[in-house]
Design a protein around this motif. Structure first.
Motif, PDB file in Angstrom:
ATOM      1  N   VAL A  76     -27.346  -6.750  37.634  1.00 58.38           N
ATOM      2  CA  VAL A  76     -26.634  -5.897  36.598  1.00 58.38           C
ATOM      3  C   VAL A  76     -24.993  -6.289  36.589  1.00 58.38           C
ATOM      4  N   SER A  77     -24.548  -6.351  37.785  1.00 62.41           N
ATOM      5  CA  SER A  77     -23.077  -6.433  37.968  1.00 62.41           C
ATOM      6  C   SER A  77     -22.574  -7.869  37.102  1.00 62.41           C
ATOM      7  N   HIS A  78     -23.488  -8.964  37.551  1.00 66.08           N
ATOM      8  CA  HIS A  78     -23.367 -10.324  36.819  1.00 66.08           C
ATOM      9  C   HIS A  78     -23.359 -10.331  35.547  1.00 66.08           C
ATOM     10  N   ILE A 134     -33.212  -8.606  34.621  1.00 65.36           N
ATOM     11  CA  ILE A 134     -32.407  -8.905  33.404  1.00 65.36           C
ATOM     12  C   ILE A 134     -33.132  -8.890  32.244  1.00 65.36           C
ATOM     13  N   ALA A 135     -34.374  -9.337  32.106  1.00 72.82           N
ATOM     14  CA  ALA A 135     -35.286  -9.446  31.078  1.00 72.82           C
ATOM     15  C   ALA A 135     -35.533  -7.821  30.669  1.00 72.82           C
ATOM     16  N   ASN A 136     -35.141  -6.911  31.145  1.00 72.02           N
ATOM     17  CA  ASN A 136     -35.650  -5.571  30.813  1.00 72.02           C
ATOM     18  C   ASN A 136     -34.804  -4.513  30.819  1.00 72.02           C
ATOM     19  N   VAL A 137     -33.411  -4.508  31.261  1.00 68.33           N
ATOM     20  CA  VAL A 137     -32.800  -3.550  31.518  1.00 68.33           C
ATOM     21  C   VAL A 137     -31.968  -3.108  30.438  1.00 68.33           C
ATOM     22  N   PRO A 138     -32.065  -1.739  29.908  1.00 68.84           N
ATOM     23  CA  PRO A 138     -31.604  -1.350  28.756  1.00 68.84           C
ATOM     24  C   PRO A 138     -30.125  -1.585  28.347  1.00 68.84           C
ATOM     25  N   VAL A 139     -29.715  -1.641  27.390  1.00 71.51           N
ATOM     26  CA  VAL A 139     -28.029  -1.671  27.047  1.00 71.51           C
ATOM     27  C   VAL A 139     -27.459  -0.511  27.577  1.00 71.51           C
ATOM     28  N   ALA A 140     -27.800   0.733  27.153  1.00 67.93           N
ATOM     29  CA  ALA A 140     -27.501   1.831  27.779  1.00 67.93           C
ATOM     30  C   ALA A 140     -27.152   2.003  29.108  1.00 67.93           C
ATOM     31  N   VAL A 141     -28.164   1.522  29.994  1.00 66.68           N
ATOM     32  CA  VAL A 141     -28.091   1.275  31.437  1.00 66.68           C
ATOM     33  C   VAL A 141     -26.854   0.581  31.899  1.00 66.68           C
ATOM     34  N   VAL A 142     -26.708  -0.716  31.020  1.00 63.14           N
ATOM     35  CA  VAL A 142     -25.512  -1.340  31.431  1.00 63.14           C
ATOM     36  C   VAL A 142     -24.123  -0.735  31.112  1.00 63.14           C
ATOM     37  N   GLY A 143     -24.352  -0.045  29.990  1.00 66.05           N
ATOM     38  CA  GLY A 143     -23.123   0.619  29.604  1.00 66.05           C
ATOM     39  C   GLY A 143     -22.554   1.871  30.497  1.00 66.05           C
ATOM     40  N   ARG A 144     -23.441   2.295  30.939  1.00 63.81           N
ATOM     41  CA  ARG A 144     -23.288   3.418  31.813  1.00 63.81           C
ATOM     42  C   ARG A 144     -22.726   2.900  33.231  1.00 63.81           C
ATOM     43  N   TYR A 145     -23.339   1.915  33.753  1.00 64.36           N
ATOM     44  CA  TYR A 145     -23.010   1.281  35.042  1.00 64.36           C
ATOM     45  C   TYR A 145     -21.325   0.571  34.767  1.00 64.36           C
ATOM     46  N   HIS A 146     -21.135   0.060  33.584  1.00 60.78           N
ATOM     47  CA  HIS A 146     -19.814  -0.346  33.329  1.00 60.78           C
ATOM     48  C   HIS A 146     -18.951   0.998  33.600  1.00 60.78           C
ATOM     49  N   ASP A 147     -19.230   1.932  32.663  1.00 58.43           N
ATOM     50  CA  ASP A 147     -18.237   3.393  32.650  1.00 58.43           C
ATOM     51  C   ASP A 147     -18.230   3.873  34.003  1.00 58.43           C
ATOM     52  N   GLU A 148     -19.073   3.801  34.837  1.00 61.04           N
ATOM     53  CA  GLU A 148     -18.970   4.466  36.212  1.00 61.04           C
ATOM     54  C   GLU A 148     -18.175   3.416  36.987  1.00 61.04           C
ATOM     55  N   ARG A 149     -17.983   2.462  36.834  1.00 58.02           N
ATOM     56  CA  ARG A 149     -17.490   1.372  37.832  1.00 58.02           C
ATOM     57  C   ARG A 149     -16.076   1.009  37.421  1.00 58.02           C
ATOM     58  N   VAL A 156     -26.718  -9.531  23.102  1.00 54.00           N
ATOM     59  CA  VAL A 156     -27.250  -8.895  24.465  1.00 54.00           C
ATOM     60  C   VAL A 156     -28.652  -9.738  24.539  1.00 54.00           C
ATOM     61  N   ASP A 157     -29.334  -9.679  23.741  1.00 51.21           N
ATOM     62  CA  ASP A 157     -30.858 -10.685  23.866  1.00 51.21           C
ATOM     63  C   ASP A 157     -30.417 -12.036  24.215  1.00 51.21           C
ATOM     64  N   SER A 158     -29.569 -12.774  23.448  1.00 53.95           N
ATOM     65  CA  SER A 158     -29.272 -14.127  23.833  1.00 53.95           C
ATOM     66  C   SER A 158     -28.605 -14.255  24.971  1.00 53.95           C
ATOM     67  N   GLU A 159     -28.014 -13.259  25.307  1.00 53.19           N
ATOM     68  CA  GLU A 159     -27.175 -13.601  26.811  1.00 53.19           C
ATOM     69  C   GLU A 159     -28.177 -13.354  27.757  1.00 53.19           C
ATOM     70  N   ARG A 160     -29.271 -12.474  27.729  1.00 50.74           N
ATOM     71  CA  ARG A 160     -30.340 -12.249  28.622  1.00 50.74           C
ATOM     72  C   ARG A 160     -30.946 -13.544  28.745  1.00 50.74           C
ATOM     73  N   GLN A 161     -31.159 -14.414  27.958  1.00 50.92           N
ATOM     74  CA  GLN A 161     -31.608 -15.639  28.065  1.00 50.92           C
ATOM     75  C   GLN A 161     -31.075 -16.603  28.865  1.00 50.92           C
ATOM     76  N   VAL A 162     -29.671 -16.568  28.645  1.00 57.14           N
ATOM     77  CA  VAL A 162     -28.760 -17.502  29.337  1.00 57.14           C
ATOM     78  C   VAL A 162     -28.766 -17.057  30.941  1.00 57.14           C
ATOM     79  N   ILE A 163     -29.013 -15.837  31.114  1.00 53.02           N
ATOM     80  CA  ILE A 163     -28.754 -15.410  32.504  1.00 53.02           C
ATOM     81  C   ILE A 163     -30.339 -16.024  33.062  1.00 53.02           C
ATOM     82  N   GLY A 205     -29.561 -11.561  41.077  1.00 44.79           N
ATOM     83  CA  GLY A 205     -30.276 -10.531  40.870  1.00 44.79           C
ATOM     84  C   GLY A 205     -31.786 -11.246  40.729  1.00 44.79           C
ATOM     85  N   ARG A 206     -32.605 -10.343  39.855  1.00 47.21           N
ATOM     86  CA  ARG A 206     -33.923 -10.713  39.543  1.00 47.21           C
ATOM     87  C   ARG A 206     -34.071 -10.862  38.160  1.00 47.21           C
TER      88      ARG A 206
END
Length: 443
Positions: A53-55, A170-185, A123-130, A165-166
């Motif tokens: 998720v960091s990447h 990347i295929a399934n992590v919700p946007v809200a989870v990514v957002g919280r990860y950003h705000d915490e770090r 987000v979805d197009s960038e998932r495919q890129v990763i 990562g795995r």
């Protein structure tokens, strides 16, 4: 009252009231600035469920911010003639650009909005890129084998996982989870803003203070990790893949990033396999033609590290290659090094350091990475003095400590695991035994 500014080596460092640290180094004779936001956030901070998720977040920073769309970000940097990029490591993330000094305010404004206020568009197009990036990486065994080695050395610790990562995460992590990860770090105390080139430190501090004006003050940087992985002795990893070559890595626990012996380690690595005149390059490639690519390297983290050797060779040459590598490791410890080797390696390390410091981007990277991970910022003269102080005894003692046979781990990608085990027998019988046990355990 302005915040205190301290000299650190050739740099100026200021800790702002909000908690952000600002580091800059003025380079005379250039008209450009290399500017980077460094965040104490990397794959080491992830749980297994969030591996990668960091990447992923680093990619999403470029897909749009509160005031700029993805296309506008691209067009703005192009219009400035700037180079913009980012990188995720195991302990840090950096977002940076290089541009003409007269564009500081504009480039800073875009970078800070990207880093601090992403909107997670496309987000979805960038998932495919990763996912494509992960697939490409899986198809490159000469890259993949280094992560296998990290798994052998660090086991289930986050340092043993690939930065990418795995795919299922990347295929399934919700946007809200990514957002919280950003705000915490991506918080003030986790951030260093670094710059090198034609830059005014006071003006840079003003821009940073304005950018973080709406952030809560967080005095004192986040504590660095204190969960160094334990080393359990001989460990191996093997991946079957239909390749023409065997891609092999041998490694051992190394030094932490701030260890004073890091200068001796750089000299040791240069002698062992880090240059074209190194022992491994000469013995494995030049004299015997066993491989096209053979080299050694070291990776350093806040509280631990690793040393490693890579060789890519055909199946019928795996055993001889590993036999030569094992012999060179023993010879290094038992016979020591020559005065010529020591002098050549010290001058190599010093020369590469000086050449790197002629790049504003390299200087900025040194400032951001060192300050964020607690490594003292030394001046160029202090660094060169450290290399000059390295003795032959220092190098041999370090080699004897790091490359002890009972500390070795190994990893390989190739067609036939039996070929791999025979090679390990020539290198270190304990590793061959570990490989046999692993094969039995997996049936």
């Amino acid at each position: 009252m302005s915040p205190p500014t301290a000299a650190a080596g050739d740099a100026q460092v200021t800790t702002l009231p909000c908690g952000v640290r600002v580091a800059s180094e003025r380079v005379d004779g250039v008209r450009s600035i290399a500017l980077g936001f460094w965040i104490r956030c990397g794959s080491r901070d992830e749980s297994e469920e969030l591996a990668g998720v960091s990447h992923f977040l680093e990619h999403l920073l470029f897909k749009g911010s509160a005031r700029y769309s993805s296309r506008e970000i691209d067009e703005l940097f192009d219009a400035l003639g700037a180079e913009a990029n980012a990188g995720t490591g195991k302990e840090t993330t950096s977002v940076y650009a290089r541009f003409l000094d007269r564009h500081l305010e504009r480039a800073f404004d875009v970078l800070q909005d990207m880093v601090l206020r992403p909107v997670y568009a496309e987000v979805d197009s960038e998932r495919q890129v990763i996912l494509e990036e992960i697939a490409m990486y899986e198809d490159e065994p000469q890259d993949r084998v280094h992560d296998l080695l990290a798994r052998a050395l660090f086991a289930d610790h986050p340092l043993g996982r690939p930065i990418l990562g795995r795919a299922e995460v990347i295929a399934n992590v919700p946007v809200a989870v990514v957002g919280r990860y950003h705000d915490e770090r991506y918080r003030p105390r986790n951030v260093v803003v670094a710059a090198a080139g034609s830059v005014d430190h006071g003006r840079l501090c003003e821009l940073v203070e304005q950018a973080f004006a709406d952030q809560p003050a967080e005095p004192g940087p986040t504590e660095l990790p204190a969960d160094a992985p334990a080393h359990y002795g001989a460990s191996v990893r093997f991946q079957r893949k239909d390749t023409e070559q065997f891609h092999v890595c041998v490694g051992a626990p190394g030094l932490a990033r701030g260890d004073e012996r890091r200068f001796a380690l750089r000299v040791l690595d240069t002698i062992l396999g880090g240059s074209s005149s190194s022992r491994l390059f000469q013995e494995v490639r030049e004299k015997r033609g066993l491989a096209y690519s053979v080299y050694s390297y070291a990776s350093q983290f806040v509280d631990c590290g690793q040393v490693a050797i890579y060789v890519g060779t055909r199946p019928d040459r795996v055993t001889e290659s590993l036999e030569v590598i094992g012999r060179e490791l023993r010879r290094l410890v038992e016979d020591g090094i020559t005065d010529d080797e020591l002098e050549r390696a010290r001058e190599n390390a010093k020369g590469r350091t000086v050449l790197a410091m002629e790049s504003t981007l390299a200087r900025m990277n040194r400032l951001g990475g060192s300050l964020l991970t607690g490594v003292p910022l030394l001046s160029l003269d202090e660094i060169l003095e450290r290399y000059d102080a390295v003795t032959a005894d220092d190098v041999v003692a370090l080699a004897g400590k790091l490359w002890q046979p009972d500390r070795l781990v190994a990893a390989a990608i190739g067609r036939d695991e039996e070929v791999w085990r025979r090679g390990l027998e020539a290198l270190a019988p304990a590793l061959a035994e570990a490989a046999a046990q692993a094969a039995e355990a997996t049936g």
